[in-house]
Scaffold this active site. Structure first.
Site, mmCIF file in Angstrom:
data_model
loop_
_atom_site.group_PDB
_atom_site.id
_atom_site.type_symbol
_atom_site.label_atom_id
_atom_site.label_comp_id
_atom_site.label_asym_id
_atom_site.label_seq_id
_atom_site.Cartn_x
_atom_site.Cartn_y
_atom_site.Cartn_z
ATOM 1 N N PRO A 22 5.478 -3.165 11.318
ATOM 2 C CA PRO A 22 4.333 -3.905 11.826
ATOM 3 C C PRO A 22 4.212 -5.259 11.125
ATOM 4 O O PRO A 22 4.274 -5.322 9.903
ATOM 5 C CB PRO A 22 3.147 -3.002 11.476
ATOM 6 C CG PRO A 22 3.628 -2.125 10.360
ATOM 7 C CD PRO A 22 5.099 -1.942 10.594
ATOM 8 N N GLN A 93 -0.322 -0.472 15.944
ATOM 9 C CA GLN A 93 -0.944 -0.229 14.643
ATOM 10 C C GLN A 93 -2.429 -0.593 14.698
ATOM 11 O O GLN A 93 -2.797 -1.692 15.107
ATOM 12 C CB GLN A 93 -0.260 -1.050 13.541
ATOM 13 C CG GLN A 93 -0.708 -0.584 12.163
ATOM 14 C CD GLN A 93 -0.160 -1.418 11.016
ATOM 15 O OE1 GLN A 93 -0.315 -2.632 11.011
ATOM 16 N NE2 GLN A 93 0.446 -0.764 10.030
ATOM 17 N N TYR A 174 -6.302 -2.144 2.854
ATOM 18 C CA TYR A 174 -7.377 -2.223 3.859
ATOM 19 C C TYR A 174 -8.270 -0.985 3.809
ATOM 20 O O TYR A 174 -8.150 -0.180 2.884
ATOM 21 C CB TYR A 174 -6.772 -2.490 5.240
ATOM 22 C CG TYR A 174 -6.021 -3.810 5.256
ATOM 23 C CD1 TYR A 174 -6.648 -4.994 4.830
ATOM 24 C CD2 TYR A 174 -4.691 -3.889 5.620
ATOM 25 C CE1 TYR A 174 -5.959 -6.198 4.802
ATOM 26 C CE2 TYR A 174 -3.996 -5.102 5.593
ATOM 27 C CZ TYR A 174 -4.643 -6.250 5.176
ATOM 28 O OH TYR A 174 -3.965 -7.445 5.134
ATOM 29 N N ALA A 292 9.986 1.779 4.403
ATOM 30 C CA ALA A 292 10.018 0.322 4.570
ATOM 31 C C ALA A 292 9.892 -0.326 3.206
ATOM 32 O O ALA A 292 9.399 0.288 2.252
ATOM 33 C CB ALA A 292 8.855 -0.140 5.455
ATOM 34 N N GLY A 293 10.338 -1.585 3.141
ATOM 35 C CA GLY A 293 10.158 -2.354 1.914
ATOM 36 C C GLY A 293 11.463 -2.880 1.381
ATOM 37 O O GLY A 293 12.101 -2.257 0.524
ATOM 38 N N GLY A 294 11.897 -4.044 1.892
ATOM 39 C CA GLY A 294 13.056 -4.709 1.320
ATOM 40 C C GLY A 294 14.391 -4.102 1.682
ATOM 41 O O GLY A 294 15.388 -4.367 1.020
#
Ligand SMILES: Cc1cc2nc3c(=O)[nH]c(=O)nc-3n(C[C@H](O)[C@H](O)[C@H](O)COP(=O)(O)O)c2cc1C
Length: 356
Positions: A22, A93, A174, A292-294
């Site tokens: 997202p 999302q 959030y 997810a992440g790099g």
């Protein structure tokens, strides 16, 4: 097993294990561009839209995404239709910014809301330039069902727009994340204190949107290491282990974990010695796990090949490479990202990156 082995999520058969993460791009000043942008990426196994606000009290930069009234249904239906016509699958999302809402863009006289009256650290780009995040108003317990209901209403709109499912944004500091973590949630009622109490808000939302869509069309994203605004938790392994267990019992479509172990960039990776959550979640949650992440081609293939996760979501690589799945398959070079056009603007840096 590779990034190109097919996989099933709910009723959908994905041709590969590549997800588009997202990403907020703030392009709704040009509604005709948005369907084109997503459809161009339809060769991903699964697309996940940018975060979409479920409440009028969740507001940030101009031209960002909403699903808090029915006028958004046709705009998003154009996106879902374009992706389906191109052969893809897409989840929307949904989120609420909570204490990270822009105080200069809220309806006059209203404050952002949060589990507790603790401001996020840092600033937001307000109407007249950068302003500090506001100290939010702590929600009354009797207001919480209303917010849960806003998520359910938004899910109903996502369904009407033709999305294959929704992803609850429990990540990136959030509102859902603010309830989960004890650095932001100091409540003494049934929504604060114990892990079960802090997870209650998320799980009530999961149950409410599952009643609308079916649990097999509901994903949940969390980011245990995100802490840029001062949010923190005293025991992430216990917290996210419990969340994974509860989501496992609910048989949701997938668990989406942001854990930047792919970067090798100290700024974005969890500090050395931080316990990693991927094995914790994998053990507690038997359904599909997206990470997810790099991630790169090599680390993505590795995490799938070793069976540590089922799908890899790519973020930034998808900004500049609409045909990322094909590029990964061909081992082709990637386009360079144009940073000034990441957020806002028109077609430049949005729908004009070349394919191989
Ligand atoms: C421009 C941009 C916008 C993003 N917007 C969102 C968002 O709306 N929702 C979300 O959960 N994560 C968002 N993220 C985080 C990404 O989904 C992803 O977790 C992050 O970029 C790390 O993956 P990557 O290294 O492959 O880019 C955003 C990231 C970028 C770069």
């Amino acid at each position: 097993m590779t990034l190109f082995s097919p996989f099933k999520i709910g009723q959908m058969t994905l041709p590969n294990r590549i997800a588009m993460a997202p990403m907020t791009r703030s392009r709704w000043a040009y509604p005709d561009l948005v369907p084109r942008y997503y459809a161009a990426r339809a060769d991903a196994g699964l697309l996940i839209t940018e975060s979409t606000s479920v409440s009028p009290l969740s507001v940030s930069r101009p031209h960002s995404s909403r699903m808090d009234d029915d006028s958004w249904v046709p705009r998003w239906a154009a996106v879902a239709d374009a992706v389906h016509a191109a052969g893809g699958r897409i989840f929307q999302q949904l989120y609420h910014l909570g204490r990270k809402s822009d105080p200069t863009r809220l309806p006059a006289g209203l404050l952002p809301v949060a589990p507790s009256a603790i401001a996020a650290q840092g600033q937001i780009e307000g109407v007249n330039g950068p302003v500090d995040f506001a100290t939010p108003r702590a929600l009354e317990a009797n207001e919480i069902p209303g917010i849960v209901g806003q998520f359910a209403e938004a899910a109903r709109r996502s369904d009407a727009a033709g999305f294959d499912g929704i992803e609850l944004h429990g990540a990136n500091c959030y509102l859902i994340d603010q309830f989960l973590r004890d650095g932001a949630n100091k409540r003494t009622d049934s929504y604060g204190g114990s892990i079960a109490n802090r997870a209650r808000f998320l799980l009530e939302i999961v149950d409410a949107v599952s009643a609308v869509l079916g649990a097999d069309r509901v994903g949940v994203r969390v980011s245990p290491h995100a802490g840029g605004d001062g949010i923190s938790d005293s025991d992430p392994v216990a917290l996210y282990g419990y969340v994974a267990e509860q989501l496992n019992a609910r048989r949701i479509a997938y668990f989406h974990l942001v854990e930047a172990i792919g970067y090798g960039v100290p700024k974005r990776s969890p500090p050395p010695g931080t316990p990693l959550l991927m094995p914790v979640v994998r053990k507690a949650f038997a359904g599909p796990l997206i990470v997810a992440g790099g991630y790169t081609r090599a680390s993505g293939d590795q995490v799938i090949g070793e069976g540590r996760a089922d799908l890899v979501a790519f973020g930034e690589l998808y900004i500049a490479n609409p045909d990322l799945a094909e590029r990964l398959r061909q081992n082709a070079a990637f386009n360079e990202i144009d940073r000034p056009t990441v957020y806002g603007g028109g077609a430049k840096g949005y729908t004009d990156y070349p394919t191989v």
